[in-house]
Design an enzyme around this catalytic site. Structure first.
Site, PDB file in Angstrom:
ATOM      1  N   ARG A  47      63.395  74.307  25.676  1.00  0.00           N
ATOM      2  CA  ARG A  47      63.121  72.869  25.890  1.00  0.00           C
ATOM      3  C   ARG A  47      62.137  72.174  25.352  1.00  0.00           C
ATOM      4  O   ARG A  47      62.114  70.960  24.877  1.00  0.00           O
ATOM      5  CB  ARG A  47      63.048  72.536  27.433  1.00  0.00           C
ATOM      6  CG  ARG A  47      64.510  72.902  28.107  1.00  0.00           C
ATOM      7  CD  ARG A  47      64.509  72.561  29.454  1.00  0.00           C
ATOM      8  NE  ARG A  47      65.743  72.910  30.115  1.00  0.00           N
ATOM      9  CZ  ARG A  47      65.943  72.793  31.469  1.00  0.00           C
ATOM     10  NH1 ARG A  47      64.960  72.237  32.136  1.00  0.00           N
ATOM     11  NH2 ARG A  47      67.031  72.866  31.910  1.00  0.00           N
ATOM     12  N   ASP A 105      64.086  59.035  40.803  1.00  0.00           N
ATOM     13  CA  ASP A 105      63.927  60.377  40.100  1.00  0.00           C
ATOM     14  C   ASP A 105      62.393  60.330  39.512  1.00  0.00           C
ATOM     15  O   ASP A 105      62.093  59.332  39.198  1.00  0.00           O
ATOM     16  CB  ASP A 105      65.068  60.566  39.103  1.00  0.00           C
ATOM     17  CG  ASP A 105      65.209  61.970  38.748  1.00  0.00           C
ATOM     18  OD1 ASP A 105      66.146  62.708  39.224  1.00  0.00           O
ATOM     19  OD2 ASP A 105      64.370  62.511  38.087  1.00  0.00           O
TER      20      ASP A 105
HETATM   21  C1  SAM Z   1      69.613  69.162  39.088  1.00  0.00           C
HETATM   22  S1  SAM Z   1      69.395  67.527  39.307  1.00  0.00           S
HETATM   23  C2  SAM Z   1      70.000  66.808  40.848  1.00  0.00           C
HETATM   24  C3  SAM Z   1      70.715  65.700  40.860  1.00  0.00           C
HETATM   25  C4  SAM Z   1      71.729  65.206  42.059  1.00  0.00           C
HETATM   26  N1  SAM Z   1      70.867  65.093  43.250  1.00  0.00           N
HETATM   27  C5  SAM Z   1      72.861  66.103  42.301  1.00  0.00           C
HETATM   28  O1  SAM Z   1      72.715  66.962  43.062  1.00  0.00           O
HETATM   29  O2  SAM Z   1      73.746  66.248  41.427  1.00  0.00           O
HETATM   30  C6  SAM Z   1      67.633  67.479  40.045  1.00  0.00           C
HETATM   31  C7  SAM Z   1      66.723  66.337  39.710  1.00  0.00           C
HETATM   32  O3  SAM Z   1      65.641  66.443  40.261  1.00  0.00           O
HETATM   33  C8  SAM Z   1      64.464  65.587  39.613  1.00  0.00           C
HETATM   34  N2  SAM Z   1      63.249  66.025  39.980  1.00  0.00           N
HETATM   35  C9  SAM Z   1      62.515  67.136  39.678  1.00  0.00           C
HETATM   36  N3  SAM Z   1      61.470  67.377  40.266  1.00  0.00           N
HETATM   37  C10 SAM Z   1      61.273  66.134  40.935  1.00  0.00           C
HETATM   38  C11 SAM Z   1      60.285  65.533  41.539  1.00  0.00           C
HETATM   39  N4  SAM Z   1      59.090  66.220  41.710  1.00  0.00           N
HETATM   40  N5  SAM Z   1      60.167  64.259  42.190  1.00  0.00           N
HETATM   41  C12 SAM Z   1      61.495  63.493  41.931  1.00  0.00           C
HETATM   42  N6  SAM Z   1      62.458  64.030  41.157  1.00  0.00           N
HETATM   43  C13 SAM Z   1      62.454  65.295  40.589  1.00  0.00           C
HETATM   44  C14 SAM Z   1      64.965  65.923  37.973  1.00  0.00           C
HETATM   45  O4  SAM Z   1      64.448  65.092  37.189  1.00  0.00           O
HETATM   46  C15 SAM Z   1      66.293  66.125  38.273  1.00  0.00           C
HETATM   47  O5  SAM Z   1      66.889  64.766  37.761  1.00  0.00           O
END
Ligand code: SAM
Length: 282
Positions: free
Chosen positions: A32, A136
């Protein structure tokens, strides 16, 4: 990438995002961030580590590169079924017409749009004050989310009745209609930092992000959700996540669905949830 580079990346990612990067993810981190190195014309990871340390703007790209953004419309469909069949009929009966929902790791937007389509079926009347906050950490995914424009292939999970009502097809793919887009406010928010919202929320989605955190971080975030949730609010988490050993302030009311636990709070029955009663008491 030297061990020292990986150690630096690991601790910076943890500090900034709460994301834990164990040694087995070294290859993922390498691939990445390599893209980013190429874009910047840097020769090695040591140079990149220096760059990210000294340039605050690079930190944003660093974080964006390390987040996993996998998502889909109506992913983990049982949450939307429950919202449609159990929660919405209960909310409809309440006197308080204010409904607040938070999708707290919304990625590219499929989750909050799925929530909006589900709720639009029940709460489109002028008397309802319904808002969905979608946040996010990753600025790239938020920019995509706010456009509401997706590839045709990404719509496989979208039920046909919603598709025909809330989606327009065009040459670029599919476009979420304005009536749904305007229900949602997209904002950047790091779950690890301060949250400006005061709540109360009726429903918080925090799905498939807790898995990237350690138990201490999970516990802190869940305790903050508890404070922001209405007494009869709901918390939905991801399929491989649990609040067991993280919080004892919630009752499990269905598969990965929780409600704040409180003495004397009566939970009413729903057809699907006979043993654990859910109350929407407004
Ligand atoms: C795998 S996706 C999940 C998306 C959705 N909630 C779903 O279940 O389909 C995880 C998301 O968490 C976000 N994320 C990771 N760390 C975070 C943080 N500290 N605060 C807010 N968002 C975060 C990432 O950017 C990513 O878009």
């Amino acid at each position: 990438m030297t061990q020292a580079d990986f150690d630096f990346i690991q601790s910076l990612a943890y500090e900034e995002t709460g994301i834990v990067l164990p040694a087995r993810k070294k290859h993922m981190v390498y691939s990445r961030l390599s893209r980013r190195l190429r874009q910047l014309g840097l020769k090695n990871f040591s140079q990149y580590c220096l760059r990210v340390q000294n340039e605050p703007s690079e930190l944003v790209s660093f974080v964006n590169a390390l987040t996993t953004n996998l998502t889909a419309f109506f992913r983990e469909g049982h949450h939307f079924e429950y919202l449609n069949e159990e929660v919405s009929p209960q909310w409809k009966k309440r006197r308080n017409k204010r409904i607040r929902v938070w999708s707290s790791a919304c990625s590219t937007g499929e989750e909050p749009y799925s929530i909006a389509m589900t709720l639009a079926e029940h709460f489109s009347g002028a008397e309802w004050d319904l808002k969905i906050l979608a946040t996010d950490l990753d600025t790239n995914v938020l920019s995509k989310a706010s456009k509401g424009l997706y590839a045709e292939e990404s719509t496989t999970g979208l039920p046909q009745q919603y598709r025909s009502k809330y989606i327009q097809s065009n040459q670029a793919g599919i476009q979420i209609k304005q009536s749904i887009q305007k229900m949602i406010h997209f904002k950047q928010l790091n779950l690890l930092q301060n949250w400006p919202m005061t709540g109360p929320f009726d429903l918080i989605f925090c799905r498939n992000v807790l898995i990237y955190f350690d138990n201490e971080t999970k516990a802190k975030i869940i305790a903050k959700f508890r404070k922001l949730l209405a007494p009869d609010g709901l918390l939905f988490i991801g399929h491989s996540e649990t609040l067991t050993n993280i919080s004892d302030e919630f009752d499990l009311i269905g598969q990965t669905m929780y409600q704040p636990l409180q003495g004397g709070h009566t939970k009413i029955n729903t057809d699907k949830n006979k043993e654990k009663k859910l109350v929407m008491s407004y």
